[in-house]
Scaffold this motif. Structure first.
Motif, PDB file in Angstrom:
ATOM      1  N   GLN A 229       0.846  -1.189   0.000  1.00 33.39           N
ATOM      2  CA  GLN A 229       0.000   0.000   0.000  1.00 33.39           C
ATOM      3  C   GLN A 229       0.883   1.241   0.000  1.00 33.39           C
ATOM      4  OE1 GLN A 229      -3.266   0.060  -0.217  1.00 33.39           O
ATOM      5  NE2 GLN A 229      -3.597  -2.114  -0.034  1.00 33.39           N
ATOM      6  N   SER A 230       1.005   1.881  -1.144  1.00 28.56           N
ATOM      7  CA  SER A 230       1.799   3.099  -1.201  1.00 28.56           C
ATOM      8  C   SER A 230       0.986   4.236  -0.612  1.00 28.56           C
ATOM      9  CB  SER A 230       2.185   3.409  -2.642  1.00 28.56           C
ATOM     10  OG  SER A 230       1.029   3.632  -3.413  1.00 28.56           O
ATOM     11  N   GLY A 231       1.663   5.157   0.013  1.00 28.99           N
ATOM     12  CA  GLY A 231       0.990   6.289   0.616  1.00 28.99           C
ATOM     13  C   GLY A 231       0.626   6.070   2.072  1.00 28.99           C
ATOM     14  N   TRP A 232       0.751   4.856   2.572  1.00 28.52           N
ATOM     15  CA  TRP A 232       0.469   4.592   3.974  1.00 28.52           C
ATOM     16  C   TRP A 232       1.739   4.839   4.782  1.00 28.52           C
ATOM     17  CZ3 TRP A 232      -3.120   0.097   5.655  1.00 28.52           C
ATOM     18  CH2 TRP A 232      -4.346   0.204   5.001  1.00 28.52           C
ATOM     19  N   MET A 233       1.590   5.500   5.894  1.00 29.07           N
ATOM     20  CA  MET A 233       2.727   5.690   6.781  1.00 29.07           C
ATOM     21  C   MET A 233       2.920   4.410   7.587  1.00 29.07           C
ATOM     22  SD  MET A 233       2.049   9.571   8.022  1.00 29.07           S
ATOM     23  CE  MET A 233       3.715   9.883   8.553  1.00 29.07           C
ATOM     24  N   GLU A 234       4.087   4.281   8.179  1.00 28.14           N
ATOM     25  CA  GLU A 234       4.417   3.054   8.913  1.00 28.14           C
ATOM     26  C   GLU A 234       3.469   2.824  10.091  1.00 28.14           C
ATOM     27  OE1 GLU A 234       6.040  -0.443   9.161  1.00 28.14           O
ATOM     28  OE2 GLU A 234       6.641   1.009   7.641  1.00 28.14           O
ATOM     29  N   TRP A 235       3.105   3.908  10.814  1.00 21.99           N
ATOM     30  CA  TRP A 235       2.216   3.739  11.959  1.00 21.99           C
ATOM     31  C   TRP A 235       0.828   3.310  11.512  1.00 21.99           C
ATOM     32  CZ3 TRP A 235      -2.271   6.436  12.574  1.00 21.99           C
ATOM     33  CH2 TRP A 235      -2.430   7.604  11.830  1.00 21.99           C
ATOM     34  N   GLU A 236       0.386   3.734  10.300  1.00 14.39           N
ATOM     35  CA  GLU A 236      -0.922   3.319   9.792  1.00 14.39           C
ATOM     36  C   GLU A 236      -0.928   1.819   9.489  1.00 14.39           C
ATOM     37  OE1 GLU A 236      -2.772   7.067   7.434  1.00 14.39           O
ATOM     38  OE2 GLU A 236      -0.945   6.203   6.568  1.00 14.39           O
ATOM     39  N   LYS A 237       0.131   1.344   8.864  1.00 18.07           N
ATOM     40  CA  LYS A 237       0.234  -0.088   8.573  1.00 18.07           C
ATOM     41  C   LYS A 237       0.233  -0.904   9.861  1.00 18.07           C
ATOM     42  CE  LYS A 237       3.037   0.699   4.462  1.00 18.07           C
ATOM     43  NZ  LYS A 237       4.361   0.529   3.881  1.00 18.07           N
ATOM     44  N   GLU A 238       0.995  -0.425  10.840  1.00 18.74           N
ATOM     45  CA  GLU A 238       1.084  -1.144  12.125  1.00 18.74           C
ATOM     46  C   GLU A 238      -0.269  -1.153  12.837  1.00 18.74           C
ATOM     47  OE1 GLU A 238       2.720  -3.418  15.000  1.00 18.74           O
ATOM     48  OE2 GLU A 238       3.713  -2.794  13.156  1.00 18.74           O
ATOM     49  N   TYR A 239      -0.953  -0.009  12.856  1.00 17.84           N
ATOM     50  CA  TYR A 239      -2.260   0.082  13.506  1.00 17.84           C
ATOM     51  C   TYR A 239      -3.263  -0.820  12.808  1.00 17.84           C
ATOM     52  CZ  TYR A 239      -6.698   2.013  15.076  1.00 17.84           C
ATOM     53  OH  TYR A 239      -7.960   2.147  15.579  1.00 17.84           O
ATOM     54  N   TYR A 240      -3.275  -0.809  11.474  1.00 19.16           N
ATOM     55  CA  TYR A 240      -4.232  -1.620  10.727  1.00 19.16           C
ATOM     56  C   TYR A 240      -4.002  -3.100  10.970  1.00 19.16           C
ATOM     57  CZ  TYR A 240      -7.135  -3.261   6.888  1.00 19.16           C
ATOM     58  OH  TYR A 240      -8.106  -3.884   6.158  1.00 19.16           O
TER      59      TYR A 240
END
Length: 115
Positions: free
Chosen positions: A41-52
């Motif tokens: 997923q391009s455009g996602w920050m690292e914290w967003e990926k971790e939270y998801y």
């Protein structure tokens, strides 16, 4: 079937699920996550990926559970009235906001002498 049932009458060890069950939806979501690979997923920050990946599903389930508890503890007419009020107010507010944006943009364009 009766031999597989636990003390409360339910088969707790069965892997079979009904299509309306939360377990099936959760399994489907887990399969989709592994297939799509969140890292792509391009455009996602690292914290967003971790939270998801970690707590998003549980947060959504808790929020829906809280909403259900609140609605179950109110009178049905009050719950239905509240839902109808939100369903009427949100589109009305959005329409009013769009109208004002169009008026403002028309004023800006006329001030710039662009027709």
């Amino acid at each position: 079937m009766a031999g597989n049932r636990g003390t409360d009458g339910w088969d707790l060890d069965s892997d079979r699920v009904d299509e309306d069950m939360v377990v099936l939806r959760k399994r489907i979501q887990e399969i989709r996550i592994t297939d799509e690979s969140i890292s792509e997923q391009s455009g996602w920050m690292e914290w967003e990926k971790e939270y998801y990946m970690t707590v998003y599903s549980s947060d959504v389930c808790e929020l829906v559970g809280l909403l259900q508890r609140i609605l179950m503890n109110t009178r049905p007419s009050l719950a239905i009235g509240t839902i109808l009020l939100v369903l009427i107010c949100v589109p009305t507010s959005l329409g009013l906001l769009l109208h004002h944006l169009m008026v403002v943009s028309g004023s800006v364009l006329s001030a710039l002498h662009i027709s």
